[in-house]
Design an enzyme around this catalytic site. Sequence first.
Site, short mmCIF file in Angstrom:
data_model
loop_
_atom_site.label_atom_id
_atom_site.label_comp_id
_atom_site.label_asym_id
_atom_site.label_seq_id
_atom_site.Cartn_x
_atom_site.Cartn_y
_atom_site.Cartn_z
N LYS A 219 35.82 -4.96 19.69
CA LYS A 219 35.04 -3.74 19.91
C LYS A 219 33.56 -4.02 19.71
O LYS A 219 33.14 -4.46 18.65
CB LYS A 219 35.51 -2.65 18.94
CG LYS A 219 34.60 -1.43 18.89
CD LYS A 219 34.57 -0.67 20.22
CE LYS A 219 33.56 0.47 20.20
NZ LYS A 219 33.81 1.48 19.18
N HIS A 221 30.07 -2.26 19.29
CA HIS A 221 29.56 -0.94 18.89
C HIS A 221 28.08 -1.03 18.61
O HIS A 221 27.61 -1.97 17.95
CB HIS A 221 30.30 -0.44 17.65
CG HIS A 221 30.11 1.03 17.40
ND1 HIS A 221 28.91 1.56 16.99
CD2 HIS A 221 30.96 2.08 17.53
CE1 HIS A 221 29.03 2.88 16.86
NE2 HIS A 221 30.28 3.21 17.18
N HIS A 248 30.97 0.53 22.99
CA HIS A 248 30.13 1.71 22.74
C HIS A 248 28.70 1.18 22.89
O HIS A 248 28.24 0.40 22.06
CB HIS A 248 30.43 2.23 21.33
CG HIS A 248 29.49 3.26 20.81
ND1 HIS A 248 29.93 4.33 20.05
CD2 HIS A 248 28.14 3.42 20.89
CE1 HIS A 248 28.89 5.07 19.68
NE2 HIS A 248 27.80 4.53 20.18
N HIS A 274 34.18 6.73 25.46
CA HIS A 274 33.39 7.97 25.67
C HIS A 274 32.30 7.74 26.73
O HIS A 274 31.11 7.80 26.46
CB HIS A 274 32.80 8.52 24.38
CG HIS A 274 32.36 7.51 23.37
ND1 HIS A 274 31.36 6.60 23.61
CD2 HIS A 274 32.80 7.26 22.11
CE1 HIS A 274 31.20 5.85 22.54
NE2 HIS A 274 32.06 6.23 21.62
N HIS A 322 27.71 8.84 12.11
CA HIS A 322 26.87 7.66 12.24
C HIS A 322 25.88 7.50 11.10
O HIS A 322 24.87 6.81 11.24
CB HIS A 322 26.19 7.65 13.62
CG HIS A 322 27.18 7.46 14.72
ND1 HIS A 322 27.74 6.24 15.01
CD2 HIS A 322 27.75 8.35 15.56
CE1 HIS A 322 28.60 6.38 16.00
NE2 HIS A 322 28.63 7.65 16.35
#
EC number: 3.5.1.5
Length: 568
Positions: A219, A221, A248, A274, A322
């Site tokens: 992942k 990010h 992301h 997203h 966040h």
Amino acid sequence: MPYRMSRQAYAETYGPTVGDRIRLADTELFIQVEQDFTTYGDEVKFGGGKVIRDGMGQSPIANADGAVDLVITNALILDWWGIVKADIGIKDGKIFKIGKAGNPYIQDHVDIIIGPGTEALAGEGMILTAGGIDTHIHFICPQQIEVAIASGITTMIGGGTGPATGTNATTCTPGPWNMYRMLQAADAFPMNLGFLGKGNASQPQGLTEQIFAGAIGLKLHEDWGTTPATIDTCLSVADEYDVQVAIHTDTLNEAGFVEDTIAAFKNRAIHTYHTEGAGGGHAPDIIKVCGQANVLPSSTNPTRPYTVNTLDEHLDMLMVCHHLDPAIAEDVAFAESRIRRETIAAEDILHDLGAFSMIASDSQAMGRVGEVIIRTWQTSHKMKVQRGSLAGDGKADNLRAKRYVAKYTINPAITHGISQYVGSVEAGKLADLCLWRPGFFGVKPEIVIKGGMIAWSQMGDANASIPTPQPVHMRPMFGSFAGARNATSLTFVSQAALERDIPQQLGLRKSAVAVSGTRQLTKQEMKLNDALPHIEVDPETYEVRADGELLTCEPATVLPMAQRYFLF
């Protein structure tokens, strides 16, 4: 002599048949039965005075000689490939056959044998779907798994180590030690689980060791730094070891713009989380990537569908997730840059066009783990109301229903290399299935089957004389406990981890199987969700156009599958 029944009487006895239409919960969506595998007048049904009795619908054939372990009778299957009425045979934890069940000694066309070793589950009047797959999990707390399975999810993919600050924001299980501990923890749950390592590195060695430890993907990010260099390195390592990459992207456009990120992909397969951008990504135009053939785009459920409340709730969620400070102007500006009514409205329509291929939760990190299925069908309903029937749909919404069910079943399975095991109601796959009463479809499953055994179910008072007295709610069943959960669920790992005997070294009790086939994927493989429109975003107004057409819709003021079903 033939015996004639009215359609209503037949449906009440054996469930709907070809031509009958069924409303999904309290939505404006209707599905119509396309095919019936059962035989009129020769149906099997369990109960006093019914068919599944010795010498009638039940044969003397032993399980060792071909009888199935479990038969689900007369269920209406809703899957990406069709909407059909059938009996479903389950053997050794897998779907054995979709067809006609019974006693082959006295009935014709039987391909699912019922014997003395066969359990029966009544599917009459029920809708059967594959268990859902949520591919955007922040493993913040183990209680998420209970909520997810109670909603119809049977596979969870993501990353995390618990309520650490990194996990609260990013779906990563970083490093071998953390990966080993999460793989060991996976044995405790009646859920298929797979973990993503951290993909943010400009050199490969720190990524490779995570794949060797069992990561089924990596992942990227932005909170760890998603630069073109880390994207390129991560995808190169993934290509070498056949694992997926989820991303992301860089909301602040610090290391480049969306065009730079697309260039860093170099036409390699990648799962964009997203993809609209409220959950994070290049502001304001990350949504453009859904027009790229190598991009497998998903939504997370807080923006599904666009309602009058969507914008207001996002700012506070974002500040918490966040680790932002409302007293710092730059942090507030960062948060506000991600929330755009225009792109959220366009996201609704792009789902209806089949340009967004998947829906997941973003659990406890701006998403609700128990609402993936609800939000998917609410989006479908909203689009039916606002845009009308899809081309090819008439009095029923079969194409739309099949398109939307694919978003949380087969397409995430394909994307993460697990579709040979799960993701659809097809022979040979793990029997991860959900039975729904039509009036509660998508909201509250009646029964969740894991690997051929009932794992969770609606259940009444355990001290009552029958199973149905209130309070009735989802509760864990025997398939959720001890060795049964290990025999009926999978842990997904990398092929590299299997080759290094990591499951044996860790003493894992669940079957560990390898993901595969992730690196040559294109959007063309996304079932019923493979549209590739050319997307343009106005940098001033945020208006979104697909192939030149403005994509806009009104927010919903009321939705189905909501307060009617829940007290709180």
